[in-house]
Scaffold this active site. Structure first.
Site, PDB file in Angstrom:
ATOM      1  N   HIS A  14       0.866  -1.206   0.000  1.00  0.00           N
ATOM      2  CA  HIS A  14       0.000   0.000   0.000  1.00  0.00           C
ATOM      3  C   HIS A  14       0.891   1.240   0.000  1.00  0.00           C
ATOM      4  CE1 HIS A  14      -3.857   2.102   1.417  1.00  0.00           C
ATOM      5  NE2 HIS A  14      -2.979   3.042   1.117  1.00  0.00           N
ATOM      6  N   HIS A  16       1.546   5.403  -1.687  1.00  0.00           N
ATOM      7  CA  HIS A  16       1.238   6.578  -2.517  1.00  0.00           C
ATOM      8  C   HIS A  16       2.559   7.229  -2.916  1.00  0.00           C
ATOM      9  CE1 HIS A  16      -3.003   6.640  -1.121  1.00  0.00           C
ATOM     10  NE2 HIS A  16      -2.473   6.122  -0.033  1.00  0.00           N
ATOM     11  N   ARG A  18       2.376   9.613  -5.657  1.00  0.00           N
ATOM     12  CA  ARG A  18       1.956  10.822  -6.395  1.00  0.00           C
ATOM     13  C   ARG A  18       2.525  10.831  -7.813  1.00  0.00           C
ATOM     14  NH1 ARG A  18      -1.481  10.849  -2.237  1.00  0.00           N
ATOM     15  NH2 ARG A  18      -0.627  11.764  -0.349  1.00  0.00           N
ATOM     16  N   ASN A  42      -5.054   7.222  -6.358  1.00  0.00           N
ATOM     17  CA  ASN A  42      -5.813   8.442  -6.043  1.00  0.00           C
ATOM     18  C   ASN A  42      -5.068   9.722  -6.445  1.00  0.00           C
ATOM     19  OD1 ASN A  42      -3.975   7.983  -3.921  1.00  0.00           O
ATOM     20  ND2 ASN A  42      -5.242   9.054  -2.429  1.00  0.00           N
ATOM     21  N   LYS A 100      -9.105  -0.680  -6.327  1.00  0.00           N
ATOM     22  CA  LYS A 100      -9.112  -0.009  -5.025  1.00  0.00           C
ATOM     23  C   LYS A 100     -10.389   0.796  -4.825  1.00  0.00           C
ATOM     24  CE  LYS A 100      -7.792   1.862  -1.147  1.00  0.00           C
ATOM     25  NZ  LYS A 100      -6.628   2.589  -0.697  1.00  0.00           N
ATOM     26  N   HIS A 137     -10.347   0.980   1.093  1.00  0.00           N
ATOM     27  CA  HIS A 137     -10.264   1.958   2.189  1.00  0.00           C
ATOM     28  C   HIS A 137     -11.532   1.689   2.993  1.00  0.00           C
ATOM     29  CE1 HIS A 137      -9.019   5.779   4.114  1.00  0.00           C
ATOM     30  NE2 HIS A 137     -10.252   5.645   4.546  1.00  0.00           N
ATOM     31  N   HIS A 175      -4.824  -0.716   5.664  1.00  0.00           N
ATOM     32  CA  HIS A 175      -4.473   0.016   6.893  1.00  0.00           C
ATOM     33  C   HIS A 175      -5.465  -0.219   8.038  1.00  0.00           C
ATOM     34  CE1 HIS A 175      -7.203   2.719   4.844  1.00  0.00           C
ATOM     35  NE2 HIS A 175      -6.286   3.224   4.059  1.00  0.00           N
ATOM     36  N   ASP A 248       1.303   2.740   3.542  1.00  0.00           N
ATOM     37  CA  ASP A 248       0.433   3.894   3.304  1.00  0.00           C
ATOM     38  C   ASP A 248       1.242   5.185   3.327  1.00  0.00           C
ATOM     39  OD1 ASP A 248      -1.877   5.201   2.627  1.00  0.00           O
ATOM     40  OD2 ASP A 248      -2.716   5.202   4.639  1.00  0.00           O
ATOM     41  N   HIS A 252       2.760  14.818   1.323  1.00  0.00           N
ATOM     42  CA  HIS A 252       1.978  16.021   0.992  1.00  0.00           C
ATOM     43  C   HIS A 252       2.893  17.233   1.138  1.00  0.00           C
ATOM     44  CE1 HIS A 252      -2.016  14.292   0.807  1.00  0.00           C
ATOM     45  NE2 HIS A 252      -1.777  13.606   1.906  1.00  0.00           N
TER      46      HIS A 252
END
Ligand code: DOR
Ligand code: ZN
Length: 350
Positions: A14, A16, A18, A42, A100, A137, A175, A248, A252
């Site tokens: 899992h 991210h 970007r 996402n 997902k 999720h 998660h 996860d 950001h």
């Protein structure tokens, strides 16, 4: 006391990373220690089609450091309008590994997520038929549902009925964050598996809210009680095959983390495998580390474990506080940044 441990190369089920400058800055932290990672879809706009996913996969491959053999595994972002044929064709030609689910408005970039669960049933039926895993999720969102209960309500209202209606479908409750979630996954294994993040293993909600508001501990699902955290540590370190590694890690820009309405997500890939090692060592369970990081995940996905190894040593270093991703102006806070990290990967670094 064990001070050195060699394990099969882990995978991150899992992640991210970007896109653009943030992808280039964040991916190397994963590629240096992990064999594969499930790449979350996402983005804005989300990865909903096979063509988008193939192009995104190429950008991820291009962000790897020279000589890296890291393999990204791509996912399809489920919406009310997802076409089962599109999902099947992506799976059959090796672009999509899984689908997902983001319930609409549950977390970062989820506005395009599912609003009407009756509409996704044909997709679930097709995935069941072709043997494609369903990643969730797992939170039910609504004004009447307390944020700390979202996971429990989702399990009750959505997941339990789906496991009955689609008995051949493989689920991953991503998660998992609560004792209720842990107990449920155990009861529903092997049909349901679950990833556990490093920060849900380390933090409780008093750390997050009890000594000043710490926006860089804000994530979805939110950090829960000490009792929940202990249940998660017990699950991860048990060796039970339904629990496996999923960081996860979710970078950001600092400004979005510090905004009045802050954004959920912790960027932990720079310290992820080291933090899992710390948790397992504290629980006197280093003998179970490899099972959790490198064996249970591939087994749930029906894939072979990696053949390479990495070696971790108890040897302190200091985590960077932030990572720059677009010149000096744009930066992301690192989870445990500035802290002394007890474990270090000394062999198998790429
Ligand atoms: O805290 C989170 N951040 N949880 C998620 O589910 C998404 C993630 C993100 O994309 O930032
Ligand atoms: Zn995530």
């Amino acid at each position: 006391m064990t001070d050195r441990i060699t394990i099969r190369k882990p995978d991150d089920w899992h992640l991210h990373v970007r896109d653009g400058a943030m992808l280039k800055a964040s991916l190397p932290f994963t590629a240096r220690h992990f064999g594969r990672a499930i790449i979350m879809p996402n983005l804005l706009p989300p990865i909903v089609g096979v063509k988008d996913a193939a192009a995104y996969r190429q950008r991820v491959l291009d962000a790897r450091p020279e000589g890296s053999t890291f393999t990204p595994l791509m996912t399809c972002y489920l919406t009310d309008h997802t076409d089962p044929d599109e999902v099947e064709s992506g799976f059959r030609n090796g672009v999509f590994t899984a689908v997902k689910l983001y319930p609409a408005n549950a977390t970062t970039n989820s506005t395009a997520g599912v609003t009407d669960y009756t509409k996704i049933r044909p997709v679930l039926a097709r995935m069941e038929k072709i043997g494609m895993p369903f990643l969730m999720h797992g939170e039910e969102v609504g004004p009447e549902i307390d944020v700390f209960d979202r996971e429990a309500v989702f399990i009750e209202r959505r997941l339990i009925p789906w496991t009955r209606d689609f008995p051949g479908l493989k689920f991953v409750l991503e998660h998992v964050s609560s004792k209720i979630g842990v107990d449920y996954v155990r009861s529903a294994a092997p049909q349901v598996g679950s990833t556990i993040t490093p920060y849900h293993l380390v933090l409780n909600r008093t750390d997050w809210l009890g000594y000043g508001l710490r926006p860089y501990m804000y994530c979805m699902p939110v950090i829960k009680t000490e009792q929940d955290r202990r249940a998660l540590v017990e699950a991860a370190t048990s060796g039970d095959s339904c629990f496996f590694l999923g960081t996860d890690s979710a970078p950001h820009p600092v400004a979005k983390k510090l905004a009045v309405v802050g954004i959920p997500g912790l960027f932990n890939s720079p310290v992820a495998i080291e933090t899992y090692a710390k948790v397992f060592a504290a629980a006197d369970a280093l003998d179970k580390l490899e099972t959790f990081t490198s064996l249970n995940g591939p087994r749930h996905y029906g894939l072979k474990p990696n053949t390479e190894t990495i070696t971790l040593e108890r040897s302190a270093w200091t985590a960077p506080e932030e990572v720059l991703f677009d010149g000096p102006e744009e930066r992301a806070f690192v989870y445990r940044g500035g802290e002394q990290i007890e474990w270090r990967v000394v062999h198998g670094v790429r």
